[in-house]
Design an enzyme around this catalytic site. Structure first.
Site, mmCIF file in Angstrom:
data_model
loop_
_atom_site.group_PDB
_atom_site.id
_atom_site.type_symbol
_atom_site.label_atom_id
_atom_site.label_comp_id
_atom_site.label_asym_id
_atom_site.label_seq_id
_atom_site.Cartn_x
_atom_site.Cartn_y
_atom_site.Cartn_z
ATOM 1 N N SER A 183 0.801 -1.218 0.000
ATOM 2 C CA SER A 183 0.000 0.000 0.000
ATOM 3 C C SER A 183 0.835 1.269 0.000
ATOM 4 O O SER A 183 0.395 2.299 -0.506
ATOM 5 C CB SER A 183 -0.930 0.006 1.211
ATOM 6 N N HIS A 211 -5.288 -3.165 -2.522
ATOM 7 C CA HIS A 211 -4.959 -2.197 -3.578
ATOM 8 C C HIS A 211 -4.896 -2.819 -4.970
ATOM 9 O O HIS A 211 -4.707 -2.096 -5.957
ATOM 10 C CB HIS A 211 -3.641 -1.489 -3.240
ATOM 11 N N LYS A 242 -11.574 0.930 -1.462
ATOM 12 C CA LYS A 242 -10.589 1.640 -2.296
ATOM 13 C C LYS A 242 -11.150 1.746 -3.719
ATOM 14 O O LYS A 242 -11.990 2.598 -3.955
ATOM 15 C CB LYS A 242 -9.242 0.955 -2.154
#
Ligand SMILES: Cc1ncc(COP(=O)(O)O)c(C=O)c1O
Length: 389
Positions: A183, A211, A242
């Site tokens: 990340s 991610h 995200k």
């Protein structure tokens, strides 16, 4: 304040002296351009994890609003008591279908997914081997499980092998933990090698794909898809917060794993179900990721543009085997990275200056979005080159 809390003021003073003081800054809704609460010109947003711009996508917002109209604002109970809604099963089956796994389970955050899963799978009789750059919640989950814990050097599969050879036989179960996309660094874990070692030493592998989800692979299914890896016999964790623009976390994997977690993951069993709005937003976002690949394509075009521009300008970034929207530019110290952050902001670019203890060394963390234009990237490049990094 009572004497029992007298230690707080000196502790806060120490945080300030170490440059560890943190203060959130409110911004306008996530978009390529944002304004910050302290006013000023709109800034180009290079801080957000909303990689595909789905947090404000009309279809995603409409799904959340519709879910509130139909189901109310809260789930109002744990899933096993009174908090189960049909939306939860729909979302779990959409995640499993997308990730190519037998089943999935959604938690109220990625942190809850990691902590609950790790503590359900291993205990003091067991061994955890983990990448030293893993996300904080994997580290916290490992500590809370009370399994014996060793960190191998970042992405160093030889050291992982060494630990497996040395320690594996002393423990009942073994769990290997790695981010898929790191990340704060933006590089990708050597998952084929890690899984090979897992198979060789009878160790479970958990990949935190917070991610990679929505961003990597032909259908956006994540890091394993990008690396051509199978989806069986592995624990895939991800977040809904995200690229999917919502809130929550999930575990996707084999049916027996998911059934076990439904009984033993305390952060799922004893926690209120994901809210209807978050659940519906994530479900709509997964549909968008699959039906509107143009967002992912646009993101990858911008990633390439920035990578080429930085290389031409001689700016050092951490190398990556797979392109990702996270760029890490190491800084010599805390004061420098903070100054860089301010200089970039003065040039219209909002970039995160990330410092210890979040990361081992200070760096600029740049994240790209699908709705950045080529001109936004050019402006960032001009601003970065002016720092003479
Ligand atoms: C790699 C990684 N794992 C887990 C998490 C935790 O997810 P959440 O924010 O949903 O708790 C994050 C989020 O910041 C992350 O970056």
């Amino acid at each position: 304040m009572s004497q029992a809390f007298a230690w707080l003021e000196p502790a806060l003073g120490a945080l300030q002296r170490a440059h560890w003081w943190r203060q959130p800054r409110a911004s306008s809704a996530p978009a390529a351009l944002v304004t910050l609460e302290d006013g000023g010109q709109p800034l180009i947003n290079f801080c957000s994890n909303d990689y595909l711009g789905l947090a404000t996508h009309p279809a995603v917002k409409a799904a959340a609003i519709q879910a509130i109209q139909e189901w109310g604002t809260g789930a109002t109970g744990s899933r096993l008591l009174s908090g189960e809604r049909p939306l939860h099963a729909e979302l779990e089956s959409a995640i499993a279908h997308w990730k190519g796994t037998e089943a999935a389970l959604v938690f109220s955050s990625g942190t809850a997914a990691n902590i609950g899963t790790i503590a359900a799978l291993v205990d003091p009789r067991d061994l955890i081997l983990a990448d030293s750059y893993n996300h904080a919640c994997l580290k916290k989950g490992a500590r809370l499980s009370r399994a014996t814990y060793y960190e191998y050097r970042h992405n160093d599969v030889e050291q992982l092998r060494h630990y497996l050879k040395k320690y594996r036989h002393q423990y009942r179960r073994c769990l290997i933990l790695s981010d898929g996309v790191f990340s704060m660094d933006g590089d990708v874990a050597p998952l084929p090698d890690i899984r090979q070692l897992g198979a060789e030493f009878t160790a479970m592998v958990l990949v935190d794909d917070a991610h990679g989800t929505g961003v990597l692979g032909a259908t956006g299914a994540g890091t394993l898809e990008a690396l051509g890896q199978s989806n069986t016999g592995v624990i895939q964790m991800g977040t809904l917060s995200k690229a999917l623009g919502s809130l929550g976390g999930y575990i996707a994997g084999d049916q027996s794993l998911i059934t076990y977690l439904r009984h033993r993951a305390s952060t799922w069993v004893y926690s209120t179900g994901l809210s209807p709005a978050d659940t519906a937003a994530a479900l709509a976002a997964i549909q968008m990721v699959q039906s509107e690949p143009q967002h992912r394509q646009a993101l990858h075009d911008r990633i390439q543009q920035l990578a080429i521009g930085l290389a031409k300008g001689g700016v050092q970034v951490l190398p990556r085997s797979v392109p990702t929207p996270i760029f890490c530019l190491p800084a010599p110290d805390v004061a420098t990275v903070q100054a860089w952050g301010q200089q970039l902001q003065a040039q219209g670019c909002w970039v995160a200056a990330v410092r210890p203890p979040t990361v081992p060394y200070s760096r600029l963390r740049i994240t790209l979005r699908a709705d950045h234009t080529p001109q936004h990237i050019d402006q960032l490049l001009t601003a970065l080159l002016s720092l003479h990094i």
